[in-house]
Scaffold this active site. Structure first.
Site, PDB file in Angstrom:
ATOM      1  CB  SER A 138      -9.837   3.510 -15.289  1.00  0.00           C
ATOM      2  OG  SER A 138     -10.305   3.802 -16.597  1.00  0.00           O
ATOM      3  CB  CYS A 193      14.626 -12.115 -29.421  1.00  0.00           C
ATOM      4  SG  CYS A 193      14.131 -12.949 -30.941  1.00  0.00           S
ATOM      5  CG  ASP A 199      -0.406   1.016 -22.721  1.00  0.00           C
ATOM      6  OD1 ASP A 199      -0.543   2.239 -22.563  1.00  0.00           O
ATOM      7  OD2 ASP A 199      -1.276   0.310 -23.264  1.00  0.00           O
TER       8      ASP A 199
HETATM    9 ZN    ZN Z   1      14.568 -11.490 -32.681  1.00  0.00          ZN
END
Ligand code: ZN
Length: 374
Positions: free
Chosen positions: A98, A309, A269
């Site tokens: 907001s 990753c 979050d």
């Molecule tokens: Zn990684």
């Protein structure tokens, strides 16, 4: 009162395990499997990554900060260019806050009244007023899938009386936000109440009776002991209306997520994975790596040999990352950000499987045993 009401929205719980649950939040920009973690895109970008790179971490919803986008480049400009989705090129779901939290914490000379916040922009000193109607108007222009009501978040350590006052104000603003909402946007209410479980439960009932599309818990992680937060969460989270998504705002570490999912939370979050990455801190299942430390000078291993990753799977060594960090090279910030968000993406994906298969308690126990205390 049941389920989200805005057009194009639905929320279905597919499995529960204890208080933990897994399901799907349907939005006009696609399905979001829950529990989910929303990377924070403060200025309309998740710092250092492209939308495709963010999506590759498993994220299907991101958060944008209304306060920042309102002041610069301005919500009207974003609307003119097609809204935040078109402007940022993020194709999946999006939520905006907001602006109240930043107006309170970043702005200069702010005052709070029954009508909202009046403050000076931290960028150019201009006078701004953030009322419930203005918060909804600005979020309507930004055009995210989900908007948040304007709330009052009392600082950690506030007295019961101060917290009660914030709760009452938040409820009044909840009504005003719902009256001024954009009809095709989902709106979540924000339950306050500090560390007082009884105030939280009463406020959850009060806001749960209103036609919000989801319910959030605000005002956690504002300086209270982490054990206190988890204690209150364990009493409150599963009492929020089961038909609507439950969002814990601004929290937290991977271990916090594991515990809060067990308490019944669906959405999170936090700036921690992205902010810490830019400070050279990589998060691992077993703790953290501060990449500038001398002990990584000649360490040939990736950050985490188990991680898939781009940073770890392409074999960048800790020694190389440390070198980049000390040399002030931008690449290291991108690589560690991708790594940290992959960890969060993997964590919520594994939590979803564990809940579906009825082994969440075991999953959580194993995760918390391996994690170093924060
Ligand atoms: Zn990684």
């Amino acid at each position: 009162m049941s389920g989200p009401r805005a057009p194009g929205f639905a929320f279905k719980v597919h499995a529960t395990d204890g208080h933990a649950r897994t399901g799907v939040l349907t939005t006009p920009h696609g399905d979001v499997p829950t529990p989910t973690f929303m990377p924070v895109g403060t200025q309309g970008s998740v710092k250092t990554l492209t939308p495709a790179e963010v999506a590759a971490t498993g994220a299907r919803i991101v958060l944008g900060n209304t306060y920042h986008l309102w002041l610069r480049p301005g919500a009207e400009l974003v609307a003119e260019l097609g809204g935040l989705h078109a402007f940022t090129r993020w194709p999946h779901a999006m939520l905006t806050d907001s602006g109240g939290f930043q107006a309170f914490s970043l702005a200069e000379r702010r005052t709070l009244s029954d009508d909202g916040f009046v403050f000076r922009s931290h960028l150019d000193g201009s006078r701004r007023a953030l009322t419930p109607e203005e918060a909804m108007r600005v979020q309507g222009l930004l055009g995210a899938d989900i908007a948040m009501q304007l709330d009052v978040c009392p600082p950690g350590g506030s007295s019961r009386q101060e917290v009660e006052k914030a709760v009452r104000q938040t409820t009044r603003w909840a009504h005003r936000c719902l009256q001024s909402r954009r009809e095709d946007q989902a709106v979540f209410g924000i339950v306050q109440g500090g560390t007082f479980a009884d105030l939280r439960l009463a406020h959850a009932d009060e806001l749960g009776a209103l036609p919000f599309d989801g319910l959030a818990l605000g005002g956690f992680s504002v300086g209270e002991p982490i054990e206190t937060m988890h204690e209150v969460l364990s009493q409150v989270a599963h009492k929020l209306d089961a038909e609507r998504p439950r969002y814990l705002m601004g929290v937290g570490t991977p271990s916090d997520l594991v515990r809060a999912i067990g308490a019944g939370i669906d959405m999170f979050d936090c700036v921690l994975p992205t902010r810490n990455a830019r400070n050279g801190q990589a998060l691992l299942r077993t703790g953290r790596i501060v990449i500038k430390q001398a002990r990584y000078r000649d360490d040939p291993r990736p950050l985490d040999p188990e991680c898939d990753c781009p940073c770890c799977s392409e074999g960048y060594s800790r020694a190389y990352l440390r070198h980049l960090y000390l040399a002030g090279e931008i690449l290291v910030l991108r690589l560690i950000t991708a790594h940290n968000l992959h960890l969060y993406g993997k964590l919520v994906a594994e939590a979803r499987s564990a809940i579906s298969e009825g082994r969440y308690a075991e999953f959580a126990k194993r995760w918390l045993e391996r994690a170093e205390p924060d």
